[in-house]
Every structure is written in C-alpha cells, then in structure tokens.
Design an enzyme around this catalytic site. Structure first.
Site, PDB file in Angstrom:
ATOM      1  N   GLN A  93      -7.421  -5.088 -34.951  1.00 14.31           N
ATOM      2  CA  GLN A  93      -6.303  -6.069 -35.803  1.00 14.31           C
ATOM      3  C   GLN A  93      -5.354  -6.533 -34.983  1.00 14.31           C
ATOM      4  OE1 GLN A  93      -6.009  -4.708 -40.220  1.00 14.31           O
ATOM      5  NE2 GLN A  93      -5.959  -2.771 -39.155  1.00 14.31           N
ATOM      6  N   ASN A  94      -5.087  -5.618 -33.726  1.00 14.39           N
ATOM      7  CA  ASN A  94      -3.975  -6.029 -32.915  1.00 14.39           C
ATOM      8  C   ASN A  94      -4.267  -7.053 -31.944  1.00 14.39           C
ATOM      9  OD1 ASN A  94      -2.891  -3.860 -34.391  1.00 14.39           O
ATOM     10  ND2 ASN A  94      -3.375  -2.365 -32.460  1.00 14.39           N
ATOM     11  N   ASP A  96      -2.306  -7.653 -29.311  1.00 16.03           N
ATOM     12  CA  ASP A  96      -1.993  -7.310 -27.921  1.00 16.03           C
ATOM     13  C   ASP A  96      -2.992  -6.910 -26.946  1.00 16.03           C
ATOM     14  OD1 ASP A  96      -1.139  -4.153 -29.447  1.00 16.03           O
ATOM     15  OD2 ASP A  96      -2.672  -4.389 -28.008  1.00 16.03           O
ATOM     16  N   HIS A 111      -8.275 -10.442 -35.411  1.00 15.95           N
ATOM     17  CA  HIS A 111      -7.326 -11.313 -35.633  1.00 15.95           C
ATOM     18  C   HIS A 111      -6.612 -11.958 -34.522  1.00 15.95           C
ATOM     19  CE1 HIS A 111      -5.908  -8.743 -38.960  1.00 15.95           C
ATOM     20  NE2 HIS A 111      -6.866  -9.192 -39.485  1.00 15.95           N
ATOM     21  N   CYS A 119      -6.821 -25.159 -28.395  1.00 17.82           N
ATOM     22  CA  CYS A 119      -6.569 -26.813 -28.628  1.00 17.82           C
ATOM     23  C   CYS A 119      -7.229 -27.003 -30.076  1.00 17.82           C
ATOM     24  CB  CYS A 119      -6.957 -27.602 -27.634  1.00 17.82           C
ATOM     25  SG  CYS A 119      -6.809 -29.296 -27.884  1.00 17.82           S
ATOM     26  N   CYS A 122      -9.828 -30.210 -29.128  1.00 17.09           N
ATOM     27  CA  CYS A 122     -10.993 -30.415 -28.508  1.00 17.09           C
ATOM     28  C   CYS A 122     -11.467 -28.866 -28.651  1.00 17.09           C
ATOM     29  CB  CYS A 122     -11.103 -30.549 -27.048  1.00 17.09           C
ATOM     30  SG  CYS A 122      -9.982 -29.374 -26.026  1.00 17.09           S
ATOM     31  N   CYS A 141      -8.634 -31.587 -22.621  1.00 17.54           N
ATOM     32  CA  CYS A 141      -8.744 -32.793 -23.034  1.00 17.54           C
ATOM     33  C   CYS A 141      -7.196 -33.784 -22.900  1.00 17.54           C
ATOM     34  CB  CYS A 141      -9.122 -32.699 -24.788  1.00 17.54           C
ATOM     35  SG  CYS A 141      -7.665 -32.194 -25.520  1.00 17.54           S
ATOM     36  N   GLU A 207       0.769   8.475 -41.300  1.00 16.74           N
ATOM     37  CA  GLU A 207       1.203   9.107 -42.438  1.00 16.74           C
ATOM     38  C   GLU A 207       0.002   8.501 -43.341  1.00 16.74           C
ATOM     39  OE1 GLU A 207       4.995   7.403 -43.165  1.00 16.74           O
ATOM     40  OE2 GLU A 207       4.171   5.269 -43.591  1.00 16.74           O
ATOM     41  N   ALA A 223      -0.037   8.591 -33.126  1.00 12.78           N
ATOM     42  CA  ALA A 223      -1.409   8.287 -32.536  1.00 12.78           C
ATOM     43  C   ALA A 223      -1.489   8.633 -31.100  1.00 12.78           C
ATOM     44  CB  ALA A 223      -1.287   6.691 -32.247  1.00 12.78           C
TER      45      ALA A 223
HETATM   46  N1  APR Z   1       1.244   6.635 -34.795  1.00  7.88           N
HETATM   47  C1  APR Z   1       0.152   6.221 -35.439  1.00  7.88           C
HETATM   48  N2  APR Z   1       0.483   5.609 -36.735  1.00  7.88           N
HETATM   49  C2  APR Z   1       1.538   4.824 -36.749  1.00  7.88           C
HETATM   50  C3  APR Z   1       2.645   4.864 -35.887  1.00  7.88           C
HETATM   51  C4  APR Z   1       2.299   5.902 -34.903  1.00  7.88           C
HETATM   52  N3  APR Z   1       3.100   6.341 -33.982  1.00  7.88           N
HETATM   53  N4  APR Z   1       3.404   4.091 -36.253  1.00  7.88           N
HETATM   54  C5  APR Z   1       3.130   3.811 -37.470  1.00  7.88           C
HETATM   55  N5  APR Z   1       1.991   4.059 -37.696  1.00  7.88           N
HETATM   56  C6  APR Z   1       1.031   3.580 -38.785  1.00  7.88           C
HETATM   57  C7  APR Z   1       2.004   3.283 -40.142  1.00  7.88           C
HETATM   58  O1  APR Z   1       2.111   4.551 -40.887  1.00  7.88           O
HETATM   59  C8  APR Z   1       1.135   2.260 -40.754  1.00  7.88           C
HETATM   60  O2  APR Z   1       0.063   2.915 -41.638  1.00  7.88           O
HETATM   61  O3  APR Z   1       0.578   2.364 -38.593  1.00  7.88           O
HETATM   62  C9  APR Z   1       0.245   1.593 -39.753  1.00  7.88           C
HETATM   63  C10 APR Z   1       1.014   0.259 -39.411  1.00  7.88           C
HETATM   64  O4  APR Z   1       0.714  -0.682 -40.791  1.00  7.88           O
HETATM   65  P1  APR Z   1       0.877  -2.332 -40.554  1.00  7.88           P
HETATM   66  O5  APR Z   1       2.428  -2.444 -40.072  1.00  7.88           O
HETATM   67  O6  APR Z   1       0.660  -2.631 -42.002  1.00  7.88           O
HETATM   68  O7  APR Z   1      -0.134  -2.728 -39.588  1.00  7.88           O
HETATM   69  P2  APR Z   1      -1.276  -3.279 -39.619  1.00  7.88           P
HETATM   70  O8  APR Z   1      -2.172  -2.133 -40.670  1.00  7.88           O
HETATM   71  O9  APR Z   1      -2.106  -3.118 -38.457  1.00  7.88           O
HETATM   72  O10 APR Z   1      -1.477  -4.529 -40.322  1.00  7.88           O
HETATM   73  C11 APR Z   1      -2.880  -5.206 -40.446  1.00  7.88           C
HETATM   74  O11 APR Z   1      -1.344  -7.310 -41.368  1.00  7.88           O
HETATM   75  O12 APR Z   1       0.331  -8.713 -40.999  1.00  7.88           O
HETATM   76  C12 APR Z   1      -1.195  -8.516 -40.734  1.00  7.88           C
HETATM   77  O13 APR Z   1      -2.359  -9.466 -39.029  1.00  7.88           O
HETATM   78  C13 APR Z   1      -1.321  -8.388 -39.227  1.00  7.88           C
HETATM   79  O14 APR Z   1      -3.056  -7.200 -37.927  1.00  7.88           O
HETATM   80  C14 APR Z   1      -1.965  -7.194 -39.081  1.00  7.88           C
HETATM   81  C15 APR Z   1      -2.595  -6.535 -40.255  1.00  7.88           C
END
Ligand code: APR
Length: 238
Positions: A93-94, A96, A111, A119, A122, A141, A207, A223
């Site tokens: 979903q990232n 980056d 995402h 663009c 085009c 374009c 969590e 992670a």
């Molecule tokens: N290690 C593991 N998990 C972690 C860490 C870490 N160091 N730090 C935070 N988290 C967990 C949090 O507990 C949470 O469950 O990562 C999750 C982040 O949740 P979000 O901030 O909601 O991110 P995400 O789930 O990727 O959001 C999904 O929402 O806003 C849109 O497009 C955006 O892709 C994004 C989508």
C-alpha cells in the site's frame, strides 16, 4: 533455493514496515493524517480545489524519500523472494521505494508510487524524483499544469487489483505487515484469502490491527524485529 513448506506466498505491507526507516505512518498518534487533512491532500476534490497545495504536499513526501533507507524488514522480504523455492509477491500500500531499494522485484504498488507522475492530458506515466508544480510541462505532450502524482487517492481505484485478486485466490501463505486494516480493499484481503480456504494467514504488526482476529497467527512487535525472525523461520523450515 529453500523449501519453506509453502508454494505461493503473498505479502501485504503498509506504512508500518517503513516506520523504522523514518517515514510517518498515517494513523499512528503522530501520523500524517494528524498533520494534514486527508480530504485536502489525498482526494481528487482536494486536488481540484488547490492543485498547488496537493502537489507541494507530495513534493515534500517525495523529497523525504531521499533521506531514508530500507530497514531489515524490507531486506528480509527481498531475501525471502531470492531464497524461497516458490513464488513470493509483495503487494504494498506504500508509495515509497523502499521495497525496490531493498531488492524486492515481484512487487505491486496498489496505491501507486511517489516517484512517478502522470499526465492527465495524455496519460503518460514517468519517473520523477524532483518537484512537480502547476507550471510543470508534460515531456510527452507538452501540456502545462496537467501533471499529478501517480498515486491512488481516496475514492480512486487501486492499481493491479486483477493480479492481486488472482494471487490471493491461489496463495497458501498470506502475510500482512505494518497495516492497520482500516482501508479497503487491502483491509479485506485476509477475508478473501480465508474464503479461498487454502492459506495460512499471519499478521506481523506492532500491535493488533483492526483485522487481527481474522489471522491464524499473530506476531506483534517492530517490523525490523519480527519480519526477519519470521522469514528466518520460513527459510529454515521451523
Ligand atoms: N513495525 C510494525 N508495525 C508498525 C510499526 C513498526 N515499527 N509502526 C507502526 N506500525 C503499525 C501500526 O500499529 C499500524 O497498525 O503499522 C500500521 C500503520 O497503519 P496506518 O498508519 O493506517 O497505515 P496503513 O495501514 O498502511 O494505511 C493504509 O491508508 O491513508 C491510506 O493510502 C494510505 O496506504 C495507506 C492506507
């Protein structure tokens, strides 16, 4: 190549896998959505209201990528892809580029990607590492003021869903890493996999997520700790 006891592995990642690299998550206490209103910066309406503000927000995020590096969790997933005898698909979903820089190749950015722009005149999509403004011109374009980040905003269709759904239907291991389980369709993937009825499901998260109870196995912690440990277990058949 190592047998892990599984054939087809799908890994879903979210902002949490990049947190220890120094990138903000979205919904944690000090997350991005506590800093700006997502309606203003991550919706088509927000862009239509104030394109300069939205482009500047994404320019800042894009510049931030140059200051961070992949962490051991990204590296562990790349190692899994290299050493696992079967298939490994990372669905992130990232937006980056940390999975790529860690070495993951079989990767879908559902995402979109901060380092790409599109663009609207085009349809050309190209890599962009610098800033985009309302005065920027499309190299394909020649139109000005039509470039936007190649990312998926709220109310827009995620990318690669046909390939993702096919992979979810046939996988025998589904791992979810660093995602809160708040945003669909990604939040629904574990239910889709359970309905297919053939995969083991694992949540590796700091969590419990909103969907934690749907996973057969849950390992909570940072992670950069829990992902390498789990990948090592997989590759050593533990
Ligand atoms: N290690 C593991 N998990 C972690 C860490 C870490 N160091 N730090 C935070 N988290 C967990 C949090 O507990 C949470 O469950 O990562 C999750 C982040 O949740 P979000 O901030 O909601 O991110 P995400 O789930 O990727 O959001 C999904 O929402 O806003 C849109 O497009 C955006 O892709 C994004 C989508």
């Amino acid at each position: 190549m190592r047998a892990t006891g599984f054939e087809r592995i799908v890994v879903l990642t979210g902002a949490g896998i990049s947190a220890e690299s120094g990138l903000d998550t979205f919904r944690d206490e000090d997350g991005l959505w506590s800093q700006v209103d997502l309606e203003d910066v991550a919706t088509p309406d927000g862009y239509a209201r104030d394109p300069a503000y939205v482009l500047d927000f994404h320019n800042k995020l894009r510049a931030g990528l140059r200051r961070v590096d992949p962490n051991p969790a990204h590296a562990a997933l790349a190692e899994l892809e290299r050493r696992h005898a079967g298939e490994v698909l990372v669905v992130t979903q990232n937006v980056d580029d940390l999975h790529e820089r860690a070495g993951s190749g079989n990767l879908i950015h559902m995402h979109g990607e901060l380092l790409k722009i599109r663009c609207q005149a085009c349809g050309t999509v190209r890599t962009e590492t610098g800033d985009v403004t309302t005065g920027s011109t499309c190299a394909a374009c020649g139109q000005t003021g039509r470039l936007r980040p190649h990312v998926v905003w709220f109310h827009e269709m995620p990318m690669g869903m046909d390939e993702i759904n096919a992979a979810l239907a046939r996988c025998d291991l589904f791992i979810s890493i660093g995602t809160s389980g708040n945003v669909y369709p990604a939040a629904g993937f574990v239910a889709d996999v359970r309905r297919a009825g053939r995969a083991h499901t694992v949540e590796l998260n700091l969590e419990p997520s909103e969907s934690a109870s749907l996973f057969a196995e849950r390992i909570h912690g940072p992670a950069s700790d829990v992902v390498p440990a789990y990948v090592s277990r997989l590759l050593n058949g533990i």
